[in-house]
Design a protein around this motif. Structure first.
Motif, PDB file in Angstrom:
ATOM      1  N   PHE A 182      22.761  18.628   3.414  1.00 11.53           N
ATOM      2  CA  PHE A 182      21.612  19.449   3.815  1.00 11.53           C
ATOM      3  C   PHE A 182      21.571  20.735   2.988  1.00 11.53           C
ATOM      4  N   ILE A 183      22.728  21.375   2.819  1.00  9.38           N
ATOM      5  CA  ILE A 183      22.793  22.608   2.024  1.00  9.38           C
ATOM      6  C   ILE A 183      22.369  22.332   0.588  1.00  9.38           C
ATOM      7  N   ARG A 227      16.747  29.944   3.058  1.00 10.72           N
ATOM      8  CA  ARG A 227      17.771  30.731   3.753  1.00 10.72           C
ATOM      9  C   ARG A 227      18.391  29.848   4.829  1.00 10.72           C
ATOM     10  N   ILE A 228      19.651  29.509   4.655  1.00 15.13           N
ATOM     11  CA  ILE A 228      20.359  28.623   5.584  1.00 15.13           C
ATOM     12  C   ILE A 228      21.411  29.434   6.324  1.00 15.13           C
ATOM     13  N   LEU A 231      22.669  25.308  10.945  1.00 13.41           N
ATOM     14  CA  LEU A 231      23.427  24.079  10.711  1.00 13.41           C
ATOM     15  C   LEU A 231      24.043  23.555  12.004  1.00 13.41           C
ATOM     16  N   ALA A 232      24.574  24.476  12.808  1.00 18.04           N
ATOM     17  CA  ALA A 232      25.186  24.074  14.077  1.00 18.04           C
ATOM     18  C   ALA A 232      24.166  23.390  14.973  1.00 18.04           C
ATOM     19  N   SER A 233      22.945  23.951  15.018  1.00 17.08           N
ATOM     20  CA  SER A 233      21.893  23.368  15.836  1.00 17.08           C
ATOM     21  C   SER A 233      21.426  22.032  15.269  1.00 17.08           C
ATOM     22  N   THR A 234      21.248  21.968  13.956  1.00 13.58           N
ATOM     23  CA  THR A 234      20.752  20.747  13.311  1.00 13.58           C
ATOM     24  C   THR A 234      21.694  19.575  13.524  1.00 13.58           C
ATOM     25  N   PHE A 235      23.004  19.839  13.469  1.00 15.02           N
ATOM     26  CA  PHE A 235      23.975  18.748  13.546  1.00 15.02           C
ATOM     27  C   PHE A 235      24.717  18.707  14.884  1.00 15.02           C
TER      28      PHE A 235
END
Length: 326
Positions: free
Chosen positions: A226-227, A234-235, A240-244
């Motif tokens: 994803f990154i 802006r990541i 990321l925690a929410s997405t995965f």
């Protein structure tokens, strides 16, 4: 006179390491002899046995002595040996107790490039810092987690143990040792004769960042992908925690364990690798490249770029851009 044991390990040993090391020390001897002084170094090729052995299946190397014939030496040099590192270490395991014993008797120990794997197998690097070729950094960290690997460095010097970075960085370490044992003037002469940049101290400009995915944590691999696919944006760690569907602290812990980078470091390295590619291959100026990879603060971009590569963006572009340099 300092006795130097230049090891001839079993396996596909780097002949360039052997020849360059031998010549640089013996040429130093030639210089002091011409000045009417006694030679500084006795260099011996030291094998597991005295039998000649092949490197690359083509060139034959004849050791002067076997390691068990040497009761005491001053400096042990381990060249790079290519191939499966587990097999390389196993094939050369007989060297390990001898190296440890010599070190405890006062000898200093040197590894060149991926010779660091053999050195680390002795346990002498545990709790110490070292370097090796940046391409082998991930494998080295997996095999030797108790060693502090600083893969961006050209040279490390800690407690009588020296290591060098990748490939021809070995030459910089040999010049460093010539300076230590024979003085600055001799090191300068050696660097001129062999045309080596004596002040080079980082392999960072040569590192090509490839996301460390040689692990089994699939959600972290997806986060890495994803990154890499969205580095212009802006990541955040929370995103990321929410997405995965991973708790923030758990994500950060697992990410660091899997990749040897924090999430923030990984994002920075992906962005800077993209910037490097643009600076090497396009006519875009530094600011255009900066915006393209998702930075808006020129100062922050310069600081992060230099921390990772050892050069400013402009220096990097001037040095590596194909169109500018021709």
């Amino acid at each position: 006179m300092k006795h130097i044991s230049l090891l001839i390990p079993a396996g596909d040993t780097s002949l360039s390491n052997l020849e360059a090391t031998y010549k640089m020390f013996t040429r130093s001897n030639d210089a002091v002899v011409r000045a009417g002084k006694p030679p500084l170094f006795q260099v011996q090729l030291v094998g597991l046995t005295r039998e000649a052995r092949l490197s690359n299946g083509v060139f034959s190397v004849q050791p002067d002595v076997s390691f068990d014939e040497i009761d005491r030496t001053d400096l042990i040099i381990i060249p790079a040996v290519h191939g499966d590192m587990q097999q390389v270490i196993a094939a050369n395991s007989a060297f390990a107790p001898w190296i440890v014993r010599q070190y405890r008797q006062g000898a200093e120990v040197v590894s060149l490039c991926i010779g660091a794997f053999i050195l680390a197998s002795t346990g002498l690097l545990d709790g110490r810092s070292c370097t090796t070729h940046w391409l082998s950094a991930d494998e080295f960290r997996r095999m030797f987690p108790n060693v502090e690997l600083t893969a961006y460095k050209i040279i490390t010097d800690e407690g009588g143990i020296y290591t060098s970075g990748g490939a021809y960085s070995a030459l910089n370490l040999i010049v460093y040792l010539v300076e230590k044992f024979a003085g600055r003037d001799m090191a300068l002469l050696t660097s001129k004769v062999f045309e080596i940049d004596i002040d080079r101290n980082s392999q960072s400009p040569f590192i090509i960042f490839k996301g460390q995915k040689d692990h089994e944590d699939e959600p972290i691999k997806r986060a890495q992908e994803f990154i890499e696919q969205n580095f212009q944006e802006r990541i955040t760690v929370d995103q990321l925690a929410s997405t995965f569907a991973i708790g923030r602290r758990n994500l950060e812990r697992r990410f660091k364990k899997a990749t040897a980078n924090t999430v923030a470091e990984y994002i920075q390295r992906v962005k800077i690798e993209a910037a490097k590619i643009s600076l090497e291959s396009s006519r875009e100026n530094v600011n255009e490249v900066m915006y393209k990879v998702g930075y808006t603060d020129p100062k922050a971009f310069r600081v992060i770029f230099k921390r990772i590569t050892g050069l400013s963006p402009l220096q990097y572009r001037n040095k590596y851009n194909r169109e500018i340099s021709v």
